[in-house]
Design a protein around this motif. Sequence first.
Motif, PDB file in Angstrom:
ATOM      1  N   THR A   1       0.837  -1.205   0.000  1.00 39.00           N
ATOM      2  CA  THR A   1       0.000   0.000   0.000  1.00 39.00           C
ATOM      3  C   THR A   1       0.865   1.246   0.000  1.00 39.00           C
ATOM      4  N   ALA A   2       1.923   1.232   0.790  1.00 39.28           N
ATOM      5  CA  ALA A   2       2.839   2.382   0.833  1.00 39.28           C
ATOM      6  C   ALA A   2       3.493   2.599  -0.521  1.00 39.28           C
ATOM      7  N   GLU A   3       3.888   1.527  -1.179  1.00 47.30           N
ATOM      8  CA  GLU A   3       4.510   1.636  -2.502  1.00 47.30           C
ATOM      9  C   GLU A   3       3.536   2.237  -3.508  1.00 47.30           C
ATOM     10  N   ARG A   4       2.284   1.756  -3.498  1.00 46.55           N
ATOM     11  CA  ARG A   4       1.271   2.305  -4.410  1.00 46.55           C
ATOM     12  C   ARG A   4       0.993   3.769  -4.097  1.00 46.55           C
ATOM     13  N   ALA A   5       0.960   4.105  -2.804  1.00 52.43           N
ATOM     14  CA  ALA A   5       0.699   5.491  -2.412  1.00 52.43           C
ATOM     15  C   ALA A   5       1.812   6.412  -2.897  1.00 52.43           C
ATOM     16  N   ILE A   6       3.056   6.007  -2.707  1.00 48.35           N
ATOM     17  CA  ILE A   6       4.189   6.823  -3.156  1.00 48.35           C
ATOM     18  C   ILE A   6       4.161   7.006  -4.665  1.00 48.35           C
ATOM     19  N   ALA A   7       3.932   5.920  -5.386  1.00 48.66           N
ATOM     20  CA  ALA A   7       3.889   6.017  -6.848  1.00 48.66           C
ATOM     21  C   ALA A   7       2.767   6.935  -7.299  1.00 48.66           C
ATOM     22  N   ALA A   8       1.591   6.773  -6.708  1.00 50.19           N
ATOM     23  CA  ALA A   8       0.446   7.592  -7.107  1.00 50.19           C
ATOM     24  C   ALA A   8       0.627   9.053  -6.715  1.00 50.19           C
ATOM     25  N   LEU A   9       1.143   9.301  -5.509  1.00 54.84           N
ATOM     26  CA  LEU A   9       1.357  10.683  -5.069  1.00 54.84           C
ATOM     27  C   LEU A   9       2.440  11.374  -5.890  1.00 54.84           C
ATOM     28  N   THR A  10       3.484  10.647  -6.219  1.00 51.12           N
ATOM     29  CA  THR A  10       4.555  11.238  -7.017  1.00 51.12           C
ATOM     30  C   THR A  10       4.040  11.601  -8.401  1.00 51.12           C
ATOM     31  N   GLU A  11       3.271  10.699  -8.998  1.00 53.72           N
ATOM     32  CA  GLU A  11       2.681  11.005 -10.304  1.00 53.72           C
ATOM     33  C   GLU A  11       1.658  12.120 -10.176  1.00 53.72           C
ATOM     34  N   GLY A  12       0.851  12.094  -9.102  1.00 52.91           N
ATOM     35  CA  GLY A  12      -0.144  13.135  -8.888  1.00 52.91           C
ATOM     36  C   GLY A  12       0.478  14.500  -8.665  1.00 52.91           C
ATOM     37  N   HIS A  13       1.640  14.515  -8.046  1.00 47.45           N
ATOM     38  CA  HIS A  13       2.358  15.769  -7.797  1.00 47.45           C
ATOM     39  C   HIS A  13       2.789  16.416  -9.114  1.00 47.45           C
ATOM     40  N   GLN A  14       3.104  15.597 -10.092  1.00 50.28           N
ATOM     41  CA  GLN A  14       3.560  16.105 -11.389  1.00 50.28           C
ATOM     42  C   GLN A  14       2.400  16.471 -12.310  1.00 50.28           C
ATOM     43  N   ALA A  15       1.200  15.990 -12.006  1.00 48.73           N
ATOM     44  CA  ALA A  15       0.033  16.237 -12.850  1.00 48.73           C
ATOM     45  C   ALA A  15      -0.646  17.546 -12.441  1.00 48.73           C
ATOM     46  N   SER A  16      -1.500  18.037 -13.326  1.00 45.04           N
ATOM     47  CA  SER A  16      -2.288  19.211 -12.952  1.00 45.04           C
ATOM     48  C   SER A  16      -3.464  18.736 -12.106  1.00 45.04           C
ATOM     49  N   GLY A  17      -3.882  19.568 -11.173  1.00 47.33           N
ATOM     50  CA  GLY A  17      -4.974  19.212 -10.281  1.00 47.33           C
ATOM     51  C   GLY A  17      -4.465  18.927  -8.889  1.00 47.33           C
ATOM     52  N   ASP A  18      -5.392  18.542  -8.018  1.00 50.26           N
ATOM     53  CA  ASP A  18      -5.058  18.244  -6.629  1.00 50.26           C
ATOM     54  C   ASP A  18      -4.287  16.927  -6.557  1.00 50.26           C
ATOM     55  N   THR A  19      -3.146  16.949  -5.899  1.00 55.27           N
ATOM     56  CA  THR A  19      -2.265  15.781  -5.833  1.00 55.27           C
ATOM     57  C   THR A  19      -2.975  14.558  -5.272  1.00 55.27           C
ATOM     58  N   VAL A  20      -3.670  14.716  -4.151  1.00 57.32           N
ATOM     59  CA  VAL A  20      -4.330  13.572  -3.517  1.00 57.32           C
ATOM     60  C   VAL A  20      -5.460  13.050  -4.395  1.00 57.32           C
ATOM     61  N   GLU A  21      -6.237  13.938  -4.991  1.00 57.77           N
ATOM     62  CA  GLU A  21      -7.332  13.489  -5.856  1.00 57.77           C
ATOM     63  C   GLU A  21      -6.806  12.715  -7.057  1.00 57.77           C
ATOM     64  N   VAL A  22      -5.751  13.223  -7.679  1.00 57.16           N
ATOM     65  CA  VAL A  22      -5.157  12.524  -8.821  1.00 57.16           C
ATOM     66  C   VAL A  22      -4.609  11.168  -8.370  1.00 57.16           C
ATOM     67  N   ALA A  23      -3.940  11.150  -7.227  1.00 56.22           N
ATOM     68  CA  ALA A  23      -3.379   9.904  -6.707  1.00 56.22           C
ATOM     69  C   ALA A  23      -4.480   8.903  -6.371  1.00 56.22           C
ATOM     70  N   GLN A  24      -5.572   9.389  -5.821  1.00 60.56           N
ATOM     71  CA  GLN A  24      -6.685   8.503  -5.484  1.00 60.56           C
ATOM     72  C   GLN A  24      -7.282   7.883  -6.747  1.00 60.56           C
ATOM     73  N   GLN A  25      -7.455   8.689  -7.769  1.00 55.95           N
ATOM     74  CA  GLN A  25      -7.983   8.174  -9.038  1.00 55.95           C
ATOM     75  C   GLN A  25      -7.037   7.151  -9.648  1.00 55.95           C
ATOM     76  N   LYS A  26      -5.749   7.398  -9.537  1.00 54.53           N
ATOM     77  CA  LYS A  26      -4.747   6.510 -10.136  1.00 54.53           C
ATOM     78  C   LYS A  26      -4.628   5.193  -9.388  1.00 54.53           C
ATOM     79  N   SER A  27      -4.667   5.245  -8.066  1.00 52.68           N
ATOM     80  CA  SER A  27      -4.360   4.064  -7.256  1.00 52.68           C
ATOM     81  C   SER A  27      -5.573   3.352  -6.678  1.00 52.68           C
ATOM     82  N   GLY A  28      -6.675   4.078  -6.517  1.00 49.93           N
ATOM     83  CA  GLY A  28      -7.834   3.504  -5.853  1.00 49.93           C
ATOM     84  C   GLY A  28      -7.706   3.490  -4.335  1.00 49.93           C
ATOM     85  N   LEU A  29      -6.619   4.063  -3.811  1.00 50.57           N
ATOM     86  CA  LEU A  29      -6.415   4.108  -2.366  1.00 50.57           C
ATOM     87  C   LEU A  29      -7.277   5.191  -1.738  1.00 50.57           C
TER      88      LEU A  29
END
Length: 106
Positions: free
Chosen positions: A30-58
């Motif tokens: 779960t931590a690995e998925r969270a880091i990957a999703a947050l890192t990608e979300g940080h680079q994307a436009s929009g809210d980091t957590v929302e993008v990460a949630q959409q990407k990972s399902g976490l």
Amino acid sequence: MSIFDQILGAAHNHPTVKNMADKLGIDQATAERAIAALTEGHQASGDTVEVAQQKSGLDANILTQVMEHVGGEGSLGAFMQILDQDHDGNPLNDIAGMAGNLFGKK
């Protein structure tokens, strides 16, 4: 291979990620998925957590805890630096190189 998958592969079994998972009381996968999703979300436009949630399902709460544990949104870049093996400021080439090595390409 997507950036998410490349970061996820590079974070797999990384001692820093395992230590964080233990401290937060979540499993390492779960931590690995969270880091990957947050890192990608940080680079994307929009809210980091929302993008990460959409990407990972976490759950957003887990993602927020992970982000806060690493020092907030601005610190997500630190995980990219951890993965920057040649310290050239560009971890994506290292991640791509790791992925290439997995498939026998150089």
